[in-house]
Design an enzyme around this catalytic site. Structure first.
Site, PDB file in Angstrom:
ATOM      1  N   ASP A   1      -5.009 -16.086 -21.063  1.00  0.00           N
ATOM      2  CA  ASP A   1      -4.356 -15.348 -22.144  1.00  0.00           C
ATOM      3  C   ASP A   1      -4.048 -16.269 -23.328  1.00  0.00           C
ATOM      4  O   ASP A   1      -4.053 -17.498 -23.207  1.00  0.00           O
ATOM      5  CB  ASP A   1      -3.062 -14.722 -21.629  1.00  0.00           C
ATOM      6  CG  ASP A   1      -2.703 -13.420 -22.345  1.00  0.00           C
ATOM      7  OD1 ASP A   1      -3.241 -13.175 -23.439  1.00  0.00           O
ATOM      8  OD2 ASP A   1      -1.884 -12.661 -21.806  1.00  0.00           O
TER       9      ASP A   1
ATOM     10  N   ASP B   1      -3.927  -4.532 -24.614  1.00  0.00           N
ATOM     11  CA  ASP B   1      -2.668  -4.367 -23.883  1.00  0.00           C
ATOM     12  C   ASP B   1      -2.244  -2.902 -23.822  1.00  0.00           C
ATOM     13  O   ASP B   1      -1.323  -2.554 -23.079  1.00  0.00           O
ATOM     14  CB  ASP B   1      -1.554  -5.184 -24.549  1.00  0.00           C
ATOM     15  CG  ASP B   1      -1.585  -6.647 -24.136  1.00  0.00           C
ATOM     16  OD1 ASP B   1      -2.294  -6.992 -23.175  1.00  0.00           O
ATOM     17  OD2 ASP B   1      -0.887  -7.450 -24.787  1.00  0.00           O
TER      18      ASP B   1
END
Length: 736
Positions: free
Chosen positions: A480, A550
């Protein structure tokens, strides 16, 4: 084997031929490199698009004796600045005397089989047996030995062309590179629409189509990443171009940092399109004898609409961009604990999720943020990649082995590029982040960006990650990156090189990824940046899939996944079923629709499966079982988009096997309406002469049998599904 690249010395014409396109250059007059044609394939070029000139007011002339010739009206391959061309340049360099005028002329060329790797940069690659050829054209300045080597590689089997430039300082003086784009194409017409893929965090890659008018139209990132806001991909299309008809010209940059893509329509109704590293806050000191390599750009053409363009890119990216053992391997169905627990978990909770997942057929348990350091929230511990002993008393190895004993693989989340101010790493090395020493250090998500231009920083992070990966049976990593760059400055560089920092960061990141993915080839790496903030070809070279967004809401994902599919294949998209009400938009959708949307990518789950109702658990079992049956189709089949979420209430797409004997169709309806009409959905990509059995996966309609021609010409009848947020999946099998 027919040559894909030919040179006609009398006319000084280069002809690059793919399966469906031709790309033609000409050395004109005293060595100017001109663009002749990019588009529909032709057998040979016989001057039908010859260069023509006339005296144009306010377009100056390099040759005072010829008032008709000006670089301002010449369709150029790699235009420089300051020498009679007023349009946006692809290349600009500053000399020691402060001047920025260059005059590049043809010096020589080479044509050879195969393709060279780009030093330190991701790129498409050739394998043994590929029909791949490369043309390198060397241009040189007329005053100084400054060379630009333009590289063109055609992947004939995959029908794409790649372009890049290598700028070499052959002089004895230090030069400052100001602009170094990867590709420039001058079309001798206008009237295009431009497609771009724009949005925001949790709203990525929405399709935007706008008409090019006179002046400049651009997309760009200045964030240190390719970004959620824009994607390094654009398409020029003729007016009226649709999914199935019309001409489309796609350009995609294989790069994950600051970029610009731009189209300029000039006074004479010609269109210049270019893409590369964003010149904003960029420069590069080029020492004597040194070279600068631009990132690679991928060019794809379609004369049969946007769908064919996408399928060309999908195949090239699946087979000649992604690498490693997972390139051609079906990806596992996973469950991720993030939205299930956030930071509030212990080893027993993770084990219970994995145990329950095993009962549904899920194949991989991913432990997300919070397993390391003193990480109980998002304000601390990034950079301290050691196991949190309070949460995982037995350590990662013991947990991973318990999970594996349940028949489920184990994966782990990292954010290696970042550091929290409240961390041991930051306390020990406060100078290791990107910052301006005399100024405030602004944070995002309470974190700073590590300075990956510095070797000692890269080595520290790699060693920490290496130790974790080597210490437990981990088969998946989610990498990430949750903060864009501000206060861009590096203590590793002198003042005159500070504008190199953003690009040097990317080179450092690529180096780290090359090392770790090479050392752990058994691990499936998935890239992430707040979801889709770095969904680009550069990342796909190292990590064959990306967390798409997301935002896990099924309705929002229709647009996100549809837009993403314009360039990127389904096998590159992570797509999860999450809890409702959805944590991003607070919408409640059916488990059926959430599953059908997620099954159009790499299926996963992001919910507390231990708290799921028996009905939901049974639905998950059915979804996982169904997906495993179509997984090869979705991940490696040909994608056809049938209805756009940007144009109406319904979305549809389908995946077709290479031999056209099997297909899976997904249809989605967002809102119900009164008195809905009976309608059919026309399919694509089938074999006209084959007969297919069509079955609705949920029994929403009885099976039917029809020919491929009928299914494409008439379509399948859509079921009447009452209410909001409905979906249906159809399986097609050709009869023997």
């Amino acid at each position: 084997m027919n040559r894909a690249i030919t040179y006609e010395p009398e006319e000084r014409i280069f002809h690059i031929a793919g399966k469906t396109f031709s790309y033609i250059l000409q050395i004109y007059r005293e060595g100017y490199l001109a663009h002749i044609h990019w588009g529909r394939k032709i057998r040979s070029y016989n001057g039908t698009k010859g260069l023509r000139f006339m005296d144009r007011g306010f377009s100056p002339n390099p040759d005072p004796e010829d008032r008709t010739f000006s670089l301002d009206t010449l369709p150029q391959e790699y235009p420089a600045y300051g020498n009679t061309d007023f349009r946006v340049p692809a290349f600009r360099v500053e000399f020691p005397d402060g001047s920025t005028v260059t005059d590049l002329r043809y010096k020589g060329h080479a044509i050879f089989a195969g393709k060279k790797a780009l030093e330190g940069l991701p790129a498409l690659y050739a394998e043994e047996g590929d029909h791949v050829e490369t043309l390198e054209v060397t241009m040189e300045d007329t005053l100084l030995p400054l060379r630009v080597v333009l590289s063109y590689t055609v992947f004939k089997d995959h029908d794409v062309l790649t372009r890049s430039a290598r700028i070499v300082n052959g002089s004895g003086e230090t030069l400052k590179l100001l602009d170094a784009l990867s590709v420039n194409v001058d079309f001798r017409k206008d009237g295009f629409d431009m497609l771009q893929f724009s949005g925001a965090h949790i709203r990525e890659r929405h399709l935007v189509r706008r008409s090019l008018e006179m002046g400049q139209t651009s997309i760009e990132s200045r964030r240190g990443a390719s970004s959620h806001q824009q994607n390094p991909f654009l398409v020029l299309v003729e007016k009226g171009t649709t999914e199935t008809q019309g001409e489309a010209y796609g350009i995609n940059l294989v790069y994950s940092g600051n970029f610009i893509g731009q189209a300029e329509v000039d006074q004479f109704h010609t269109t210049r399109v270019s893409m590369g590293i964003n010149p904003f806050e960029f420069s590069w000191m080029l020492e004597p004898g040194e070279a600068f390599q631009t990132p690679e750009a991928v060019l794809a053409y379609s004369g049969e609409g946007l769908g064919a363009l996408s399928r060309t890119l999908h195949k090239a990216y699946r087979q000649r961009l992604a690498r490693g053992r997972f390139r051609d391997k079906e990806r596992p169905v996973l469950v991720n604990n993030w939205e299930a627990t956030y930071f509030d978990f212990d080893q027993e909770k993770i084990y219970e999720i994995a145990k329950m997942a095993a009962s549904t057929g899920i194949e991989l348990m991913v432990l997300d943020d919070g397993w390391f350091g003193k990480r109980d929230d998002d304000r601390r511990a990034l950079g301290d990649w050691t196991v949190n002993g309070e949460k995982l008393q037995g350590g990662l190895d013991a947990l991973a082995r318990r999970v594996r004993d349940e028949g489920v693989q184990f994966g782990l989340w990292f954010e290696p590029e970042m550091v929290s101010e409240d961390s041991d790493l930051y306390r020990d090395h406060p100078d290791w982040c990107i910052h301006v020493p005399s100024r405030n250090r602004s944070t995002g998500r309470s974190q700073l960006v590590l300075d990956l231009t510095r070797k000692e920083v890269r080595e520290n992070v790699v060693e920490q990650v290496r130790r974790i990966l080597a210490g437990a049976p981990i088969t998946y990593v989610k990498w990430d990156m949750n903060r864009h760059m501000t206060e861009v400055h590096s203590l590793s560089q002198p003042p005159d090189r500070q504008k190199e920092t953003a690009h040097r960061y990317m080179l450092g990141l690529y180096e780290m990824m090359e090392v770790l993915t090479g050392e752990f080839p058994h691990i499936l790496f998935e890239s992430c940046s707040g979801g889709g903030g770095r969904f680009d070809p550069g990342m796909l070279h190292y990590m064959p899939q990306t967390w798409t967004s997301d935002d896990t809401d099924a309705v929002e994902r229709l647009k996100i996944q549809y837009g993403t599919s314009m360039a990127y294949p389904a096998v590159s998209m992570g797509a999860h079923v999450s809890e409702v009400p959805n944590h991003q938009v607070h919408r409640t959708t059916s488990m059926k629709m959430r599953g059908d949307v997620a099954m159009a990518g790499n299926l996963g789950y992001e919910l507390d499966i231990t708290k799921s109702s028996e009905a939901d658990l049974e639905a998950i079992r059915e979804q996982v079982s169904f997906y495993k049956g179509i997984r090869g189709l979705v991940q490696f089949g040909d994608l056809y988009r049938l209805a756009s979420p940007f144009e109406g209430n319904e979305t549809a797409w389908m995946f077709v096997s290479e031999d056209k004997r099997a297909a899976c169709v997904f249809w989605y309806k967002v809102l119900g309406a009164p008195q809905e009409p009976f309608r059919n959905l026309r399919l694509e990509g089938l074999e006209e002469g084959a007969d297919y059995t069509v079955t609705a996966s949920g029994g929403e309609m009885p099976p039917l049998r029809a020919g491929g021609d009928e299914l494409m010409g008439v379509g399948i009848p859509l079921p009447m599904l009452e209410g909001d947020f409905k979906s249906c999946a159809f399986l097609l099998e050709a009869k023997a």
